[in-house]
Scaffold this motif. Structure first.
Motif, short mmCIF file in Angstrom:
data_model
loop_
_atom_site.label_atom_id
_atom_site.label_comp_id
_atom_site.label_asym_id
_atom_site.label_seq_id
_atom_site.Cartn_x
_atom_site.Cartn_y
_atom_site.Cartn_z
N ARG A 93 0.83 -1.19 0.00
CA ARG A 93 0.00 0.00 0.00
C ARG A 93 0.87 1.25 0.00
N GLY A 94 1.98 1.21 0.73
CA GLY A 94 2.90 2.34 0.73
C GLY A 94 3.59 2.53 -0.61
N ILE A 95 3.95 1.41 -1.26
CA ILE A 95 4.59 1.51 -2.58
C ILE A 95 3.60 2.03 -3.60
N ILE A 96 2.34 1.61 -3.49
CA ILE A 96 1.30 2.11 -4.40
C ILE A 96 1.13 3.61 -4.24
N GLU A 97 1.14 4.08 -3.01
CA GLU A 97 1.00 5.51 -2.77
C GLU A 97 2.17 6.29 -3.36
N ARG A 98 3.35 5.72 -3.27
CA ARG A 98 4.53 6.38 -3.86
C ARG A 98 4.38 6.47 -5.37
N ALA A 99 3.91 5.38 -6.00
CA ALA A 99 3.73 5.37 -7.45
C ALA A 99 2.62 6.35 -7.86
N LYS A 100 1.53 6.41 -7.08
CA LYS A 100 0.44 7.34 -7.39
C LYS A 100 0.90 8.79 -7.27
N ASN A 101 1.70 9.05 -6.25
CA ASN A 101 2.22 10.40 -6.06
C ASN A 101 3.11 10.81 -7.24
N GLU A 102 3.94 9.87 -7.70
CA GLU A 102 4.79 10.14 -8.85
C GLU A 102 3.95 10.38 -10.10
N LEU A 103 2.88 9.61 -10.24
CA LEU A 103 2.00 9.75 -11.40
C LEU A 103 1.29 11.10 -11.39
N GLU A 104 0.87 11.54 -10.20
CA GLU A 104 0.16 12.82 -10.07
C GLU A 104 1.06 14.00 -10.46
#
Length: 840
Positions: free
Chosen positions: A180-191
């Motif tokens: 879940r933390g890695i997903i949030e990091r990827a989503k933040n990068e995508l944003e």
């Protein structure tokens, strides 16, 4: 008084049952993954390749059968049956279809495959014709490269037919923040991506694939949570019911979230370890510094009273068993080279946490204890040694070594850390190195090392010197000077270097072609989610997303080459005992021994071709008559003359006996491989770095090599790694260590391998262990990089060959890994038996 809690915790009955369950039946080939990946690919043909990969991964994890094996505390299995394997048709499949009817009967690593499985795989495989990484790689290679491979100059088999492995990911990050933390990091990068960025299209789709892959893993873990709850509902054993409820809680919590306990950390680790090998068929997915990233959870639970050392030990033992549940089917030729069903999952303990700060903790000891409990080949346990390594840890490791299991392997911080810094790693990263697969150092979570990228037989270019680059009537290498015209040793040595340089360039072409093929057809978003700095760069590991990018093919046969060239220099050019032409004739006739099978085959083919040209019928009966004639002719003639040449060669000093002039020659010979290789670059922006180790390919590739000027007979094993040739190190273990230490281990930054074999009496009692530890430290003081041991007497190995049913649990050190002795091919067993048996 030791500051460490050194426990000898008894092995539990549970571990005995788990181990027994693993080996009840022959491993099987299963078809579910192949069917599911094919289903997904058929539905996603218009999507970018990185999204096709993540969709396929999700489809597999949502639908592949799951099981909880009896007595398990840590769950997650890639197959229904223990020690079985799935297949990976996106990388290659033709070899398996060709072996459907023989894979169960072959001598090395047989697998059972049912008729239903054959049908399912055949149906799925139809889709992949013309679409595999191996086919694309072949099309990218230079024609001369393909010719060199056909003539067994080198083989890039690992990545040619399989997925990417040889990596250690950020287990510590998954344990800390979960997927879940890695997903949030990827989503933040995508944003933060701008649609107008030049790399937006590729980066955004890569990040979407990372998010989808991590979500798929969370879904998969929750499937296990539901299964555990379902089994708990019908379980009548109250103790087991409680265990299933704990398993359900763990799988519902991790690896989605960070681990809150040592037990959760164990379960989270295992999901990562197993699913990396579900995404790709690459082996050597190595757990790395397990004692370091797991220790905070152990320490916290121990202090709070939530965990006892005994239960922690049982959990570690359970993970050790699970590591042996993973398996992989290889083609018959590769199975000979990697015999023993090994996946080379290297787990290392000890070493330093910062320059000059020892990292040893209680888990370092417990990991060694776990290997002693399960007595199985996996994990391929290793230990880092430096000047500050506690003697207690050394003695604990030595105690495991004398069991004969071939574990642990020993690595020298004093060589490996500066070698990695020289390759561009920061001091901080180099100090935190771990070992991948057999012997390859790297920094976990930041490196795509492409270790084991090819096997390069240093003896084959020597054969080309005698034939001016010809092999079986084909011009494979450059037309170097005719040996009849050579008047100095330097001329001969220069010709060898010319052949080496040419073959190395072709090896590089093969590796780079395969590298490109993986990036284009099989990038790995799940693996890339746990390697820096793929998310920030928006690239998969295969496209150069890692911070450190290397390619590490390994050369072997150094001892043969050193002894061969030293013999030529001494006997041909200095003492003039015979000429190069006379030596060539002796080599062609295998030093007067009967013709080898390879030679008989070559001569037979030539004769048959000539008969056919003249219009004569060449049927099976005629072929057999030719074979018998060739064999009879080879046993006659000038056999005595050729044997005399071999006798003179045998009397020349050999590498491994602490003879300075020979050892310095070996050092220079090694440079003919290591120095040219490091001048090349790979498609991921990294460099090539040499390794000097063969896994166990020195046996099958030796079978493709003619007689050599060191007295080695045709088609027999080539020397392994940096070890002396079997039986040639006659001056004792210290002399052998002194010789090997004189090689340049710093330049071979992809790893070196030094095998030694001791009689069990050498390590007997406290004094035997102390002497053993002193030998290791002395070798490392002289800047040796790696050393590993077999502690078993020759009589035991010979009896195990004759009566395998009596030795089902006999584990030995093969090369950079251990394996059950009775699962090895006879040729590999023979090679281990022939190694010099040392006393202390």
């Amino acid at each position: 008084m030791s500051k460490y809690t050194i426990r000898n915790t008894p092995k539990t009955d549970r571990i005995t049952r788990l181990v027994n369950h693993l080996f009840e039946k022959m491993p099987q080939v299963e078809s579910e993954r192949a069917v599911l990946v094919t289903e997904s690919y058929k539905q996603t043909e218009n999507l970018p390749i990185i999204l096709r990969r993540s969709r396929a991964f999700r489809h597999i994890l949502e639908n592949i059968p799951i099981v909880i094996r009896p007595d398990e505390l840590v769950v997650g299995s890639a197959t229904k049956a223990p020690r079985s394997c799935q297949t990976f048709p996106e990388f290659s499949f033709e070899w398996l279809e060709a072996e459907f009817d023989t894979i169960e009967k072959r001598t090395a690593d047989p697998f059972y495959i049912s008729e239903d499985t054959k049908k399912a795989l055949s149906s799925a495989n139809q889709y992949w014709k013309g679409k595999t990484t191996s086919e694309l790689a072949t099309s990218l290679m230079n024609p001369r490269t393909l010719t060199a491979m056909e003539h067994n100059m080198f083989t890039p088999g690992n990545y040619f037919y399989n997925g990417i492995g040889h990596v250690t990911v950020k287990y510590d990050e998954v344990l800390a923040v979960g997927f879940r933390g890695i997903i949030e990091r990827a989503k933040n990068e995508l944003e933060h991506c701008n649609v107008g960025d030049e790399n937006y299209a590729e980066k955004s789709t890569f990040l979407e694939a990372v998010i989808e892959s991590c979500e798929a893993v969370i879904t998969y873990a929750k499937r296990y949570a539901r299964l555990a709850l379902k089994e708990a509902e019908t379980c009548t054993d109250e103790a087991r019911k409680l265990e299933l409820l704990l398993i359900a809680h763990n799988c519902a919590t991790v690896p989605e979230n960070g681990a809150n306990s040592f037990y959760e950390a164990c379960q989270s680790f295992w999901f990562v370890q197993m699913l990396l090998q579900t995404e790709s068929s690459g082996h050597s997915i190595s757990p790395g510094r397990f004692d370091q990233y797991m220790y905070p959870y152990y320490e916290k639970d121990l202090k709070s009273g939530a965990l006892t050392p005994e239960f922690a030990q049982e959990l570690i033992d359970c993970i050790w068993v699970k590591l042996n549940d993973l398996n992989k089917a290889r083609d018959a030729a590769s199975a000979e080279g990697f015999a023993g069903y090994s996946l080379f999952q290297n787990l290392i303990v000890g070493g330093q946490s910062a320059p000059g700060v020892d990292a040893t903790n209680d888990l370092s000891f417990m990991c060694i204890e776990a290997s002693k409990h399960v007595m199985l080949p996996q994990p391929s346990l290793s230990i880092r040694i430096w000047n500050g390594t506690p003697q207690d840890l050394m003695m604990k490791a030595a105690d495991l070594t004398r069991t004969g299991i071939g574990l642990p392997a020993y690595y020298n911080d004093e060589v490996i850390i500066p070698a990695l810094i020289n390759r561009g790693l920061t001091m901080e990263d180099a100090v935190d190195y771990n070992i991948i697969g057999c012997v390859e150092p790297q920094k976990a979570g930041k490196t795509d090392g492409w270790h084991d990228a090819a096997f390069f037989n240093m003896c084959r270019p020597l054969e080309l010197v005698f034939s001016r680059g010809m092999d079986k009537g084909v011009q494979v290498g450059p037309k170097t000077k005719c040996i009849a015209e050579m008047t100095t040793f330097d001329e001969f040595y220069s010709a060898y270097k010319a052949q080496m340089n040419d073959m190395i360039s072709l090896l590089v072409n093969a590796d780079n072609s395969i590298d490109v093929a993986h990036a284009k057809r099989c990038p790995l978003p799940f693996l890339s989610s746990m390697v820096d700095d793929c998310i920030a760069r928006g690239k998969s590991v295969q496209e150069g997303g890692a911070i450190y990018n290397f390619t590490g093919p390994q050369g072997f046969g150094i001892a043969n080459m050193a002894d061969s060239l030293y013999a030529i220099k001494t006997l041909v050019f200095e003492e003039k005992k015979f000429t190069l032409l006379e030596l060539k004739e002796a080599l062609d006739h295998n030093f007067g021994e009967s013709a080898s099978e390879k030679q008989v085959e070559e001569i037979t083919v030539k004769i048959a071709e000539e008969l056919a040209k003249n219009g004569k019928t060449v049927d099976d009966r005629a072929i057999q008559e030719i074979i018998e004639t060739v064999k009879a002719a080879s046993a006659s003639g000038d056999g005595a003359k050729y044997k005399k040449i071999k006798e003179m060669i045998d009397e020349v000093p050999k590498f491994g006996n602490d003879i300075p002039e020979v050892d310095e020659f070996a050092r220079d010979v090694a440079y003919t491989y290591t120095r040219p290789l490091e001048t090349y670059k790979n498609p991921r922006g990294g460099i090539f770095q040499a390794g000097l180790y063969p896994v166990s390919a020195n046996v099958p590739l030796g079978a493709q090599t003619g007689a050599t000027p060191d007295g080695r007979l045709a088609n027999t094993p080539v020397a392994d790694g940096v070890s002396p040739s079997a039986g040639k190190d006659t001056h004792g273990p210290t002399a052998a260590c002194n010789s090997v230490s004189k090689l340049d281990h710093f330049i071979a930054s992809n790893g070196t391998l030094f095998n030694m074999k001791f009689h069990p009496s050498a390590l007997k009692g406290q004094s035997g262990l102390e002497a053993f530890c002193a030998l290791v430290r002395a070798y490392f003081d002289q800047k040796g990089s790696h050393i590993q041991f077999n502690v078993v007497d020759r009589a035991t190995l010979l009896d195990a060959q004759k009566n395998p049913e009596k030795y089902k649990g006999l584990v030995v050190r093969v090369a950079g890994y251990s394996a059950l002795f009775t699962t090895l091919s006879k040729s590999l067993q023979d090679d281990i038996i022939k190694r010099t048996e040392q006393g202390m």
